[in-house]
Enzyme design. Sequence first.
Site, PDB file in Angstrom:
ATOM      1  N   CYS A   1       6.719  -6.604   6.726  1.00 51.67           N
ATOM      2  CA  CYS A   1       7.858  -6.087   7.475  1.00 51.67           C
ATOM      3  C   CYS A   1       8.342  -7.168   8.434  1.00 51.67           C
ATOM      4  O   CYS A   1       7.536  -7.909   8.999  1.00 51.67           O
ATOM      5  CB  CYS A   1       7.470  -4.831   8.265  1.00 51.67           C
TER       6      CYS A   1
ATOM      7  N   CYS B   1       3.441   8.563   0.983  1.00 52.14           N
ATOM      8  CA  CYS B   1       4.011   7.584   1.900  1.00 52.14           C
ATOM      9  C   CYS B   1       4.201   6.292   1.116  1.00 52.14           C
ATOM     10  O   CYS B   1       3.221   5.684   0.671  1.00 52.14           O
ATOM     11  CB  CYS B   1       3.069   7.375   3.086  1.00 52.14           C
TER      12      CYS B   1
ATOM     13  N   CYS C   1       7.114  -5.448  15.309  1.00 57.91           N
ATOM     14  CA  CYS C   1       6.666  -4.557  16.385  1.00 57.91           C
ATOM     15  C   CYS C   1       5.196  -4.843  16.699  1.00 57.91           C
ATOM     16  O   CYS C   1       4.354  -4.811  15.798  1.00 57.91           O
ATOM     17  CB  CYS C   1       6.848  -3.091  15.982  1.00 57.91           C
TER      18      CYS C   1
ATOM     19  N   GLU D   1       0.825  -1.195   0.000  1.00 58.68           N
ATOM     20  CA  GLU D   1       0.000   0.000   0.000  1.00 58.68           C
ATOM     21  C   GLU D   1       0.864   1.252   0.000  1.00 58.68           C
ATOM     22  O   GLU D   1       1.999   1.241   0.484  1.00 58.68           O
ATOM     23  CB  GLU D   1      -0.928   0.016   1.230  1.00 58.68           C
TER      24      GLU D   1
END
Length: 423
Positions: free
Chosen positions: A167, A160, A171, A147
């Site tokens: 990823c 962005c 996290c 995205e």
Amino acid sequence: MTDTPARPANTAIRSTGGAKAAGVRQVRPQTEGWQQAKDESGRPLLQFASPKRGKPPVHLADLTPEARVERVKELGLQGFRAKQVAKHYFQHWTSDPAEMTDLPAAGREELVTGLLPNLLTEVRRLETDKGDTIKFLWRLHDGALVESVLMRYPGRITLCVSSQAGCGMNCPFCATGQAGLTRNMSSAEIIDQIVRANRAIANGELGRREHPDERVTNIVFMGMGEPLANYARVMHAVRTMVDKKDGLGMSARGITVSTVGLAPAIRKLADEDIPLTFALSLHAPDDELRDELIPVNSRWKVDEVLDAARGYYEKTGRRVSIEYALIRDMNDHPWRADLLADKLNARGRGWVHVNPIPLNPTPGSVWDASERAVQREFVRRLNDAGIPTTLRDTRGKEIDGACGQLVATEEDQQQAAEAAATA
């Protein structure tokens, strides 16, 4: 450097559900609604290497200007045609052979297809902010989904971009991290997000246009992925962005590269001699909490990462941004604001700017943004300590397009599959 100051007596911590201590609530990071991947030692799994998948087709934006000429010659045409195709792609934002009438009709389609293979297929887009924010969902050649978010602000247009599909930093408060790493994106896949965004702007698809020559002015590597874990491809993309002769001709100062704290790569970035804006996603000033909140902190602790960030400033003269997601009762305590200020000031004055941002919750999470009064107090303490601090805007959260919310959902996967089946 200064040692971590002792916590004042009135800021003792208690765990969730434990005994009260001076009225301060401390929530520990926990995964909500998903199972965090762990390694054999039980620590959160970190993925630095890209999983083996089929490589995307080689695209003009993957190549140096010299290599583009050689590629054109391989396709049986004169080398100068490479510059013509590049001009259409980087300046007119098109990959359509029909629009490249300065190329000979004979062999034009083969040349353009050979240099500009399709990399991104738009699956869908969502809009908010009266059309001034668009979130694009792209399908890559191998079915991976990424995205990017296009945002109009007064006087600038920001994109962005994603640098990885998924990823590997794991996290627990980030939707992208929850998905794990699918693969690194190629340089051209990164660049094509900008070209496609510029085309949408030129077509009048981003709200009301301020002038006819609008294009993306600012890039933030804050989409899917950890940019510094895909270092070589990200840097080739950056060089193409700032290349005024053979690329997009953007200002390096308008490009922000963000990281959760890969200290060796930060030091490498400082040696690139490109005046980028560098942003460190810190989110906690103490190792005790950051170890849990940002798993890569198990490799490079807060002080080492801040030293690397300070080194970036010293080599480039570019002020560093500290990103800090304010999470209710977890990292928003007044003593943490004071500790953050102490650590930053210990490394000098004038080198850093802090951007707190209220947490954008992920689906199913019980974590939430700090209360407004807490946000104001956190910002006040930093500013009073001489640290320039600005509470950041949370654009796009209504369409899950804000920081930490980018992820390919099951609905996205289903829609992408349906689109591919009918293509």
